[in-house]
Write an enzyme that holds these catalytic residues in place. Structure first.
Site, PDB file in Angstrom:
ATOM      1  N   GLU A   1       0.822  -1.210   0.000  1.00 27.51           N
ATOM      2  CA  GLU A   1       0.000   0.000   0.000  1.00 27.51           C
ATOM      3  C   GLU A   1       0.860   1.266   0.000  1.00 27.51           C
ATOM      4  OE1 GLU A   1      -2.604  -0.710   3.395  1.00 27.51           O
ATOM      5  OE2 GLU A   1      -4.034  -1.768   2.114  1.00 27.51           O
TER       6      GLU A   1
ATOM      7  N   GLU B   1     -12.163  -1.538  12.721  1.00 27.93           N
ATOM      8  CA  GLU B   1     -12.224  -0.854  11.425  1.00 27.93           C
ATOM      9  C   GLU B   1     -13.413  -1.302  10.577  1.00 27.93           C
ATOM     10  OE1 GLU B   1      -8.636  -1.296   9.184  1.00 27.93           O
ATOM     11  OE2 GLU B   1      -9.486  -0.370   7.388  1.00 27.93           O
TER      12      GLU B   1
ATOM     13  N   ASP C   1      -8.435  -8.690   4.909  1.00 25.69           N
ATOM     14  CA  ASP C   1      -8.130  -7.536   5.755  1.00 25.69           C
ATOM     15  C   ASP C   1      -9.154  -7.367   6.875  1.00 25.69           C
ATOM     16  OD1 ASP C   1      -6.964  -5.270   6.717  1.00 25.69           O
ATOM     17  OD2 ASP C   1      -7.551  -3.972   5.059  1.00 25.69           O
TER      18      ASP C   1
HETATM   19  C1  GCU Z   1      -6.019  -1.835   6.176  1.00 24.68           C
HETATM   20  C2  GCU Z   1      -6.328  -0.459   6.685  1.00 24.68           C
HETATM   21  C3  GCU Z   1      -5.176   0.458   6.501  1.00 24.68           C
HETATM   22  C4  GCU Z   1      -3.909  -0.161   7.062  1.00 24.68           C
HETATM   23  C5  GCU Z   1      -3.697  -1.548   6.503  1.00 24.68           C
HETATM   24  C6  GCU Z   1      -2.553  -2.312   7.139  1.00 24.68           C
HETATM   25  O1  GCU Z   1      -5.933  -1.841   4.783  1.00 24.68           O
HETATM   26  O2  GCU Z   1      -7.471   0.041   6.029  1.00 24.68           O
HETATM   27  O3  GCU Z   1      -5.481   1.671   7.129  1.00 24.68           O
HETATM   28  O4  GCU Z   1      -2.819   0.622   6.814  1.00 24.68           O
HETATM   29  O5  GCU Z   1      -4.831  -2.322   6.710  1.00 24.68           O
HETATM   30  O6  GCU Z   1      -2.829  -3.270   7.843  1.00 24.68           O
HETATM   31  O7  GCU Z   1      -1.402  -1.986   6.934  1.00 24.68           O
END
Ligand code: GCU
Length: 648
Positions: free
Chosen positions: A267, A374, A346
């Site tokens: 990400e 979340e 997730d």
């Molecule tokens: C999810 C979450 C993110 C976080 C990511 C992670 O995608 O929405 O905010 O950074 O998990 O676990 O790194």
């Protein structure tokens, strides 16, 4: 008690207000009188026996509490033998002794009297960790409990709240905490820079006293961002040298450091791929830098392509972690722990257990859970995750190493924390059960979720039987209810993109994140035999998950694409299950709100009020989920509800 934060389950109340005799603490000189074990016992006894004369030493009249350290026990192990005249607690070290004192206090507080007991306990996992997603500017990623109490305006904060935090999590059995977000941004990049050493030193000293190792999330490209170098290539000797020096500097200032937590190539975070290296190259380079100081690298397995094309039905995000890491099994150094999210996607309300837990034989593993809700109602909805966590830990991976449950395959457990600077730490009082329970469960996984919740209720809310019954019913039923009115049958991702709160069944459908439900007029669900995902499990799981006739109902739409008229093991059709679970889940949420109201007179008014406001929002939101999801599937499928209810 103060007005900034609650002491939660450590709010010691008088147990014997009328006891005016003597209470003596006895310990040999090998026990640290300034240590956590002795200081906690004193704090507790003063509050529980307010009229007693508390002494140190050999006084034999009255109650006697003996503390000792015995090297026949493991470092974190303890033994308690107790009766109506007091207790003897022995720990394998100061840490074990501290856990023993907390355990003894827990026993007498839940019993409401001095108890007769004999117990010897050793934690099931060596590392029981909280991962805070706190940013240096004081915000918390996916935080629903206020701002960070570790950071304010770019600076580390170490104050009386930090001390209370350490006591609270130590009492639940947690022994490590990463204080900053895995997405390392802004001033957090420089957390390992020289100017922050004094703050880290103070924090690690405070943590150490409570047996907590301090972990830092690091920017993999820190040699560039902090060190001013031109590369962060893990195989460049200059990069390894930079990290070795950095580690020496950090551990010299803060010897209580546990190590680094790393989100790499995920990400948008930097990682070894930029240099054509793999994740073992990246993790091992760091592992060698921290090894001389006993440090560990917690390397996350949450790596996937987040720029997917929804039209591509072959690429499956669920496969990504496995495909990236299974080929690297055996390549990681001994002080690397691969941290694997509980499921392959997730933190959805329901996912299968990650196949890496069965696949990695020669790699130390941590299971990663998420306490921050979340995707499970963001602490506005009550959703107690402990039954799910326990089910996952006890789940049999079917790998050919025995015993093969997740708990047998892992060395560590970590959870994304749900804390913030709200008065009750977790925004909602009821979310405290998740925080407390995660520690207790990973220390003693043989406890049931009900045992733990019951214990937490008693320590937090006292001994009223009405409160106990109401809260047990709410908490134990809350996950099932949430699943029912949101995304049943393992579907997942019906939430709003970005915020992950509220329904939006097509919100993630045409997006780049690999999160699809593939609903059309005839059928719904992802055929994960086609994507190759089911083949990542050994038999008999592979067959179980591949066959819609055998697949467990609660995961059916995760694994299989089936017609709306497909009949579940329950005897209902898929579409009727979707309708029913949304109505039933909503009705359960209504019942939770009613139960909360029924104990109003027994709750602190502020606690009741906070809960009432949250239940109101839960009901509003659950009604929205019910109507949007039912209308969505009704309009697509055209199948009416057997019970003729309004589907909008
Ligand atoms: C999810 C979450 C993110 C976080 C990511 C992670 O995608 O929405 O905010 O950074 O998990 O676990 O790194």
């Amino acid at each position: 008690m103060n007005d900034k934060f609650s002491s939660l389950w450590l709010d010691y109340k008088p147990l014997f207000p009328g006891f005016t005799g003597r209470a003596a603490i006895r310990c040999p000189s090998r026990v640290d009188r300034q240590g956590a074990a002795v200081s906690e016992l004193i704090t507790a006894l003063k509050a529980m026996l307010p009229a007693a004369e508390l002494t140190f030493g050999a006084d034999s009249a009255g109650l006697i509490f003996e503390l000792d350290i015995g090297d026949f026990l493991d470092v974190e192990e303890y033994m308690i033998s107790a009766d109506e005249r007091g207790a003897a607690v022995i720990g394998g070290s100061e840490r074990g002794l501290m856990y023993g004192v907390f355990a003894y206090l827990r026993e007498i507080r839940t019993a409401g009297s001095l108890v007769r007991m004999n117990k010897r306990v050793r934690p099931a996992l060596g590392l029981r960790m909280l991962d805070h997603w706190d940013n240096a500017d004081g915000t918390v990623e996916r935080g629903y409990s206020g701002s960070s109490f570790f950071f304010r305006e770019g600076k580390l904060v170490v104050d009386e709240r930090t001390e209370m935090y350490a006591r609270l999590i130590a009492s639940a059995g947690i022994n490590a905490a990463a204080i900053n977000n895995v997405n390392v941004r802004g001033d957090a990049v420089r957390l390992i820079a020289e100017e922050n050493l004094p703050g880290l030193a103070r924090l690690s000293e405070l943590f150490s006293r409570w047996g907590i190792a301090l972990y830092l999330s690091i920017d993999f490209s820190a040699p560039i961002s902090v060190g001013g170098m031109r590369t962060a290539d893990p195989l460049d000797p200059a990069v390894g040298y930079w990290w070795s020096n950095k580690a020496r500097e950090l551990w010299k200032a803060a010897p209580g450091l546990g190590g680094f937590l790393v989100k790499a190539d995920s990400e948008g975070q930097p990682g070894p791929y930029a240099y054509g290296r793999d994740h073992a190259d990246g993790a091992n380079m760091l592992a060698r830098a921290v090894k001389p100081f006993g440090g560990r690298i917690i390397w996350r397995a949450f790596v996937y392509n987040c720029t997917q094309d929804w039209r591509d039905e072959r690429t499956d995000r669920a496969c990504a972690g496995y495909r990236t890491f299974a080929p690297l099994d055996g390549h990681f150094d001994a002080n690397v722990i691969l941290q694997v999210k509980n499921g392959p996607m997730d933190f959805q309300v329901r996912e299968p257990v990650h196949p890496l837990f069965g696949a990695m034989r020669h790699t130390a593993l941590a299971a990663e859970f998420q306490l921050a809700q979340e995707y499970t109602g963001q602490q506005l909805h009550v959703c107690c995750l402990l039954p799910m966590f326990r089910e996952i830990l006890m789940w049999n991976t079917a790998c050919d190493i025995q015993p093969g449950r997740v708990i047998d395959r892992i060395q560590a457990a970590a959870a994304v924390a749900n804390t913030g600077d709200s008065f009750c730490w977790t925004g909602s009082e009821l979310a405290g059960a998740n925080l407390y329970g995660f520690g207790r469960l990973t220390f003693e996984p043989q406890l049931t979720a009900e045992d733990i919740i019951d214990e937490w209720i008693s320590l937090t809310f006292g001994s009223s039987e009405r409160v106990r019954e109401a809260l047990l019913q709410i908490l134990l039923g809350s996950h099932r209810a949430y699943e029912g009115y949101t995304a049943p049958l393992g579907l997942g991702w019906l939430c709003k993109p970005g915020t992950h709160y509220g329904p939006d069944p097509w919100g993630y459908e045409f997006d780049r994140w690999g999160t699809y439900n593939r609903a059309d007029r005839e059928a719904v669900g992802v055929d994960r035999s086609r994507t190759g995902y089911t083949s990542l499990y050994p038999e008999p799981l592979r067959e179980l998950y591949s066959d819609p006739e055998k697949c467990p109902d609660e995961l059916l739409l995760f694994f299989c694409r089936v017609k709306y008229t497909h009949v579940l093991h329950s005897g209902k059709t898929v579409i009727q299950h979707i309708y029913d679970s949304h109505f039933d889940g909503y009705a359960e949420a209504e019942e939770f709100a009613r139960l909360w109201d029924s104990i109003e007179s027994e709750l602190d008014p502020a606690v009741y009020d906070n809960g009432r406001r949250r239940f109101k929002e839960q009901l509003r939101s659950a009604g929205e989920w019910r109507d949007v999801i039912n209308a969505f599937f009704h309009r697509l499928s055209g199948v009416p509800d057997e019970q003729g209810r309004k589907l909008y």
